[in-house]
Design a protein around this motif. Sequence first.
Motif, PDB file in Angstrom:
ATOM      1  N   VAL A   5      88.345 -16.556  28.814  1.00  0.00           N
ATOM      2  CA  VAL A   5      89.360 -17.610  28.803  1.00  0.00           C
ATOM      3  C   VAL A   5      90.534 -17.145  27.957  1.00  0.00           C
ATOM      4  N   GLU A   6      91.700 -17.043  28.581  1.00  0.00           N
ATOM      5  CA  GLU A   6      92.903 -16.642  27.869  1.00  0.00           C
ATOM      6  C   GLU A   6      93.644 -17.865  27.331  1.00  0.00           C
ATOM      7  N   SER A   7      94.381 -17.650  26.268  1.00  0.00           N
ATOM      8  CA  SER A   7      95.249 -18.682  25.716  1.00  0.00           C
ATOM      9  C   SER A   7      96.356 -18.012  24.931  1.00  0.00           C
ATOM     10  N   ARG A  19     101.046 -14.144  20.392  1.00  0.00           N
ATOM     11  CA  ARG A  19      99.704 -13.573  20.324  1.00  0.00           C
ATOM     12  C   ARG A  19      98.831 -14.241  21.369  1.00  0.00           C
ATOM     13  N   LEU A  20      98.324 -13.447  22.276  1.00  0.00           N
ATOM     14  CA  LEU A  20      97.395 -13.939  23.286  1.00  0.00           C
ATOM     15  C   LEU A  20      95.969 -13.749  22.803  1.00  0.00           C
ATOM     16  N   SER A  21      95.111 -14.673  23.196  1.00  0.00           N
ATOM     17  CA  SER A  21      93.695 -14.591  22.865  1.00  0.00           C
ATOM     18  C   SER A  21      92.872 -14.574  24.139  1.00  0.00           C
ATOM     19  N   CYS A  22      91.771 -13.853  24.096  1.00  0.00           N
ATOM     20  CA  CYS A  22      90.818 -13.811  25.203  1.00  0.00           C
ATOM     21  C   CYS A  22      89.438 -14.073  24.605  1.00  0.00           C
ATOM     22  N   ALA A  23      88.934 -15.273  24.833  1.00  0.00           N
ATOM     23  CA  ALA A  23      87.632 -15.662  24.304  1.00  0.00           C
ATOM     24  C   ALA A  23      86.561 -15.379  25.340  1.00  0.00           C
ATOM     25  N   ALA A  24      85.518 -14.668  24.917  1.00  0.00           N
ATOM     26  CA  ALA A  24      84.441 -14.288  25.830  1.00  0.00           C
ATOM     27  C   ALA A  24      83.177 -15.063  25.500  1.00  0.00           C
ATOM     28  N   SER A  25      82.461 -15.429  26.527  1.00  0.00           N
ATOM     29  CA  SER A  25      81.169 -16.094  26.351  1.00  0.00           C
ATOM     30  C   SER A  25      80.211 -15.556  27.399  1.00  0.00           C
ATOM     31  N   GLY A  26      78.935 -15.760  27.150  1.00  0.00           N
ATOM     32  CA  GLY A  26      77.933 -15.255  28.081  1.00  0.00           C
ATOM     33  C   GLY A  26      77.239 -14.052  27.495  1.00  0.00           C
ATOM     34  N   TYR A  94      99.472 -13.111  32.251  1.00  0.00           N
ATOM     35  CA  TYR A  94      98.641 -12.116  31.578  1.00  0.00           C
ATOM     36  C   TYR A  94      97.168 -12.478  31.747  1.00  0.00           C
ATOM     37  N   TYR A  95      96.387 -11.484  32.130  1.00  0.00           N
ATOM     38  CA  TYR A  95      94.966 -11.665  32.376  1.00  0.00           C
ATOM     39  C   TYR A  95      94.162 -10.750  31.458  1.00  0.00           C
ATOM     40  N   CYS A  96      93.056 -11.258  30.935  1.00  0.00           N
ATOM     41  CA  CYS A  96      92.115 -10.345  30.307  1.00  0.00           C
ATOM     42  C   CYS A  96      90.972 -10.096  31.280  1.00  0.00           C
ATOM     43  N   ALA A  97      90.353  -8.947  31.130  1.00  0.00           N
ATOM     44  CA  ALA A  97      89.321  -8.524  32.057  1.00  0.00           C
ATOM     45  C   ALA A  97      88.285  -7.697  31.317  1.00  0.00           C
ATOM     46  N   ALA A  98      87.067  -7.708  31.836  1.00  0.00           N
ATOM     47  CA  ALA A  98      85.960  -6.999  31.196  1.00  0.00           C
ATOM     48  C   ALA A  98      85.327  -6.019  32.170  1.00  0.00           C
ATOM     49  N   ARG A  99      84.900  -4.879  31.638  1.00  0.00           N
ATOM     50  CA  ARG A  99      84.252  -3.870  32.467  1.00  0.00           C
ATOM     51  C   ARG A  99      83.098  -3.246  31.709  1.00  0.00           C
TER      52      ARG A  99
END
Length: 124
Positions: A5-7, A19-26, A94-99
């Motif tokens: 989730v970006e904010s 400042r952008l934030s990317c909160a990860a869960s899971g 702007y998107y955050c992404a995980a790999r």
Amino acid sequence: QVQLVESGGGLVQAGGSLRLSCAASGRTFGSYDIGWFRQAPGKEREFVAIIRRNSGSSLYADSVKERFTISADTAKSTVYLQMTSLKPEDTATYYCAARQYGGSLTYAPTYEYWGQGTQVTVSS
């Protein structure tokens, strides 16, 4: 699986900062490289920056080098993108992404999970 989730997006004047934030869960945050991409209207999605899960090292697109900084707070499972000296051409979603796996760090299809995006608009 991981949810992102970006904010932090918004409207800013040229020369300003966000400042952008990317909160990860899971699944464990540390299992993933986390990258930032952006997409302007009518343009392809482009790589901005990535922070590697093992080393914490980072890589930036030439267009943002020296202006943007990516960092991670593992305790909060959050990755940040500090953007300074913003230009109108930085305007994009702007998107955050995980790999988890290999392939080019700057190639969007190598990222398995994506957030919904946050809009950044830089006025001249």
